[in-house]
Write a protein that holds these residues in place. Sequence first.
Motif, PDB file in Angstrom:
ATOM      1  N   THR A   1       0.799  -1.225   0.000  1.00  0.00           N
ATOM      2  CA  THR A   1       0.000   0.000   0.000  1.00  0.00           C
ATOM      3  C   THR A   1       0.834   1.278   0.000  1.00  0.00           C
ATOM      4  N   GLU A   2       2.101   1.224   0.415  1.00  0.00           N
ATOM      5  CA  GLU A   2       2.925   2.435   0.472  1.00  0.00           C
ATOM      6  C   GLU A   2       3.960   2.487  -0.656  1.00  0.00           C
ATOM      7  N   LEU A   3       3.883   1.578  -1.603  1.00  0.00           N
ATOM      8  CA  LEU A   3       4.854   1.548  -2.694  1.00  0.00           C
ATOM      9  C   LEU A   3       4.743   2.813  -3.547  1.00  0.00           C
ATOM     10  N   GLU A   4       5.884   3.455  -3.800  1.00  0.00           N
ATOM     11  CA  GLU A   4       5.917   4.696  -4.570  1.00  0.00           C
ATOM     12  C   GLU A   4       6.629   4.542  -5.906  1.00  0.00           C
ATOM     13  N   GLU A   5       7.699   3.738  -5.937  1.00  0.00           N
ATOM     14  CA  GLU A   5       8.484   3.572  -7.152  1.00  0.00           C
ATOM     15  C   GLU A   5       8.750   2.093  -7.408  1.00  0.00           C
ATOM     16  N   LEU A   6       8.561   1.678  -8.658  1.00  0.00           N
ATOM     17  CA  LEU A   6       8.797   0.298  -9.068  1.00  0.00           C
ATOM     18  C   LEU A   6       9.808   0.307 -10.215  1.00  0.00           C
ATOM     19  N   PHE A   7      10.946  -0.347 -10.001  1.00  0.00           N
ATOM     20  CA  PHE A   7      12.003  -0.403 -10.998  1.00  0.00           C
ATOM     21  C   PHE A   7      12.013  -1.791 -11.644  1.00  0.00           C
ATOM     22  N   VAL A   8      11.865  -1.832 -12.948  1.00  0.00           N
ATOM     23  CA  VAL A   8      11.979  -3.089 -13.690  1.00  0.00           C
ATOM     24  C   VAL A   8      13.394  -3.133 -14.253  1.00  0.00           C
ATOM     25  N   VAL A   9      14.179  -4.120 -13.805  1.00  0.00           N
ATOM     26  CA  VAL A   9      15.626  -4.092 -14.006  1.00  0.00           C
ATOM     27  C   VAL A   9      16.077  -5.126 -15.035  1.00  0.00           C
ATOM     28  N   LEU A  10      16.946  -4.688 -15.926  1.00  0.00           N
ATOM     29  CA  LEU A  10      17.625  -5.576 -16.871  1.00  0.00           C
ATOM     30  C   LEU A  10      19.096  -5.631 -16.510  1.00  0.00           C
ATOM     31  N   VAL A  11      19.636  -6.839 -16.395  1.00  0.00           N
ATOM     32  CA  VAL A  11      21.085  -7.017 -16.280  1.00  0.00           C
ATOM     33  C   VAL A  11      21.591  -7.432 -17.648  1.00  0.00           C
ATOM     34  N   PRO A  12      22.472  -6.644 -18.274  1.00  0.00           N
ATOM     35  CA  PRO A  12      22.898  -6.918 -19.654  1.00  0.00           C
ATOM     36  C   PRO A  12      23.519  -8.298 -19.804  1.00  0.00           C
ATOM     37  N   GLN A  13      23.175  -8.951 -20.895  1.00  0.00           N
ATOM     38  CA  GLN A  13      23.763 -10.233 -21.244  1.00  0.00           C
ATOM     39  C   GLN A  13      24.553 -10.071 -22.532  1.00  0.00           C
ATOM     40  N   ALA A  14      25.633 -10.810 -22.673  1.00  0.00           N
ATOM     41  CA  ALA A  14      26.510 -10.657 -23.838  1.00  0.00           C
ATOM     42  C   ALA A  14      25.789 -10.949 -25.151  1.00  0.00           C
ATOM     43  N   ASP A  15      24.790 -11.825 -25.099  1.00  0.00           N
ATOM     44  CA  ASP A  15      24.156 -12.234 -26.343  1.00  0.00           C
ATOM     45  C   ASP A  15      23.196 -11.193 -26.909  1.00  0.00           C
ATOM     46  N   VAL A  16      22.916 -10.112 -26.180  1.00  0.00           N
ATOM     47  CA  VAL A  16      22.024  -9.091 -26.725  1.00  0.00           C
ATOM     48  C   VAL A  16      22.789  -7.861 -27.197  1.00  0.00           C
ATOM     49  N   LEU A  17      24.104  -7.909 -27.118  1.00  0.00           N
ATOM     50  CA  LEU A  17      24.905  -6.787 -27.571  1.00  0.00           C
ATOM     51  C   LEU A  17      25.338  -6.984 -29.016  1.00  0.00           C
TER      52      LEU A  17
END
Length: 300
Positions: free
Chosen positions: A200-216
């Motif tokens: 109920t008190e959540l203000e910010e939600l971060f959706v996080v990507l950790v880079p993988q070598a295969d997407v570069l």
Amino acid sequence: MTSLKTFECFNNLPKELRILIWEYHFESARIHVIHPSPESQMRNPKREVLLFCCTVLDSATNLVILDERPPSPLINHEAYDIALSCKRIWTPVIFGKDLADSVTSGRARVPLQFAISLGTNIYDEYNDTRQQARPVYVDWERDMLYLCVSNAEQAFWSMRSVPWRDSVRKLAVLVPQSEFDRAIPFGPTDPIREVLESMTELEELFVVLVPQADVLVPVTAPTSKALTSLSRDEFGFVPYVEYLKRAGLASNHILYARTAMSFREALVDLPKKIKLKRVVDVDCLTCSFGYYRRSLSPYL
């Protein structure tokens, strides 16, 4: 020339400068990174309850805080007085126990793809002595909770019934990698909304990507210098769109984009406005199972 590992002249600095340094240190937010403990390596996350532990980071330096307790008079009077002036409110939390208990109690709504064996013996005499049984102190007003696990779904669903769910203000969730293109992490939108509604008190939600070598893109893969020049928020994350442009990605990471969309749809019409941020954890280092580390802050 040898590198400087310790600074022994701090007390010789002018008092005004020492105070500024102490204020910067005590004002910095902490990142409470939740990840599986080493003993979870042999567990099947689809059929067994994982054991979690917490690594605490100083968001200003990316350094691990080994003593997670609040500041005490044992440091020195000057530093302690400044710590008190910051008016931080510390709450003890045993993350590993609370997250596991949330699943085994049956209060957490676990999606069908996780056929959890509720009879699993979570805390035996050995596990009770492990690090995750020690309380971690959180200032919910400033600190971030970061679910940084390859099987982030189990920890996320546990959030629905942990005793401190109403205290979380800033939550970051790692989008796990999947070998199946159609397997969207965290499942459909409605169950995600149930979890977010319970916080109920959540203000910010971060959706996080950790880079993988295969997407570069190999030809334009970023150098370490290019990465350090990226702008970062107060928790060290890089905006997703900026990372795409600077790193030279061929296209959006499809799995990540789909997951971010699911979270965005889940936020629609919630009673409380929650800010969604798509970010990249470019400083995450490859560690042995059950640990989390970051490279040193590029700001220093």
